[in-house]
Motif scaffolding. Structure first.
Motif, PDB file in Angstrom:
ATOM      1  N   ALA A  39     -11.773  -9.907  24.043  1.00  8.70           N
ATOM      2  CA  ALA A  39     -11.315  -8.730  24.786  1.00  8.70           C
ATOM      3  C   ALA A  39     -11.993  -7.485  24.219  1.00  8.70           C
ATOM      4  O   ALA A  39     -12.386  -7.437  23.059  1.00  8.70           O
ATOM      5  N   LYS A  40     -12.123  -6.488  25.053  1.00  8.86           N
ATOM      6  CA  LYS A  40     -12.729  -5.207  24.667  1.00  8.86           C
ATOM      7  C   LYS A  40     -11.719  -4.096  24.930  1.00  8.86           C
ATOM      8  O   LYS A  40     -10.833  -4.241  25.760  1.00  8.86           O
ATOM      9  N   TYR A  41     -11.922  -2.969  24.245  1.00  8.91           N
ATOM     10  CA  TYR A  41     -11.032  -1.823  24.406  1.00  8.91           C
ATOM     11  C   TYR A  41     -11.759  -0.715  25.143  1.00  8.91           C
ATOM     12  O   TYR A  41     -12.871  -0.349  24.788  1.00  8.91           O
ATOM     13  N   ASP A  42     -11.146  -0.210  26.209  1.00  9.62           N
ATOM     14  CA  ASP A  42     -11.687   0.912  26.978  1.00  9.62           C
ATOM     15  C   ASP A  42     -10.993   2.169  26.463  1.00  9.62           C
ATOM     16  O   ASP A  42      -9.817   2.409  26.748  1.00  9.62           O
ATOM     17  N   SER A  43     -11.726   2.966  25.680  1.00  2.00           N
ATOM     18  CA  SER A  43     -11.108   4.142  25.061  1.00  2.00           C
ATOM     19  C   SER A  43     -10.775   5.227  26.082  1.00  2.00           C
ATOM     20  O   SER A  43      -9.867   6.018  25.850  1.00  2.00           O
ATOM     21  N   ASP A  44     -11.495   5.270  27.211  1.00  2.00           N
ATOM     22  CA  ASP A  44     -11.169   6.251  28.251  1.00  2.00           C
ATOM     23  C   ASP A  44      -9.821   5.935  28.904  1.00  2.00           C
ATOM     24  O   ASP A  44      -9.016   6.821  29.137  1.00  2.00           O
ATOM     25  N   LYS A  45      -9.600   4.658  29.210  1.00  2.00           N
ATOM     26  CA  LYS A  45      -8.348   4.255  29.858  1.00  2.00           C
ATOM     27  C   LYS A  45      -7.279   3.868  28.847  1.00  2.00           C
ATOM     28  O   LYS A  45      -6.141   3.600  29.220  1.00  2.00           O
ATOM     29  N   LYS A  46      -7.697   3.796  27.576  1.00  2.00           N
ATOM     30  CA  LYS A  46      -6.783   3.381  26.507  1.00  2.00           C
ATOM     31  C   LYS A  46      -6.117   2.050  26.860  1.00  2.00           C
ATOM     32  O   LYS A  46      -4.881   1.918  26.833  1.00  2.00           O
ATOM     33  N   ALA A  47      -6.964   1.080  27.201  1.00  2.00           N
ATOM     34  CA  ALA A  47      -6.455  -0.219  27.617  1.00  2.00           C
ATOM     35  C   ALA A  47      -7.436  -1.321  27.217  1.00  2.00           C
ATOM     36  O   ALA A  47      -8.647  -1.102  27.183  1.00  2.00           O
ATOM     37  N   TRP A  48      -6.885  -2.487  26.942  1.00  2.00           N
ATOM     38  CA  TRP A  48      -7.691  -3.666  26.636  1.00  2.00           C
ATOM     39  C   TRP A  48      -8.049  -4.365  27.936  1.00  2.00           C
ATOM     40  O   TRP A  48      -7.276  -4.363  28.890  1.00  2.00           O
ATOM     41  N   TYR A  49      -9.239  -4.969  27.963  1.00  2.96           N
ATOM     42  CA  TYR A  49      -9.668  -5.691  29.157  1.00  2.96           C
ATOM     43  C   TYR A  49     -10.474  -6.912  28.776  1.00  2.96           C
ATOM     44  O   TYR A  49     -10.956  -7.049  27.645  1.00  2.96           O
TER      45      TYR A  49
END
Length: 103
Positions: A39-49
């Motif tokens: 999994a990766k972290y999207d720092s803009d959306k503050k969410a894991w994907y």
């Protein structure tokens, strides 16, 4: 299909729904497992994907519930609207016929 479009399709993101975890140790272990599974972290959306490259079964407990696509919803609305129009036309026709009989 161009190479860029193929890469985008392979990298399509599915955002994960994580539970609220108060315990810091448990939170860190969940995050470590997510990272290990890819999994990766999207720092803009503050969410894991995850992407379509990842094994969905590893993230099953964090996947959002399946949703009906916007296109399907719009299609269903169009069908409902068409049915309502047909019903209204039938009612109008019946009313017109009733008025003619009463005249």
């Amino acid at each position: 299909m161009s190479l860029n479009i193929e890469k985008e399709a392979l990298n399509e993101r599915t955002y994960l729904t994580l539970p609220k975890i108060q315990d810091a140790g448990l939170f860190q272990s969940v995050i470590a497992q997510l990272k290990q599974d890819g999994a990766k972290y999207d720092s803009d959306k503050k969410a894991w994907y995850m992407t379509s490259k990842n094994d969905r079964s590893k993230f099953a407990q964090y996947l959002p519930p399946e949703k009906t696509s916007v296109h399907n919803k719009l299609g269903n609305n169009k069908i409902t609207l068409a049915r309502k129009r047909q019903e209204n036309k039938a009612i109008e026709s019946q009313n017109k016929h009733d008025k003619e009989r009463m005249a």
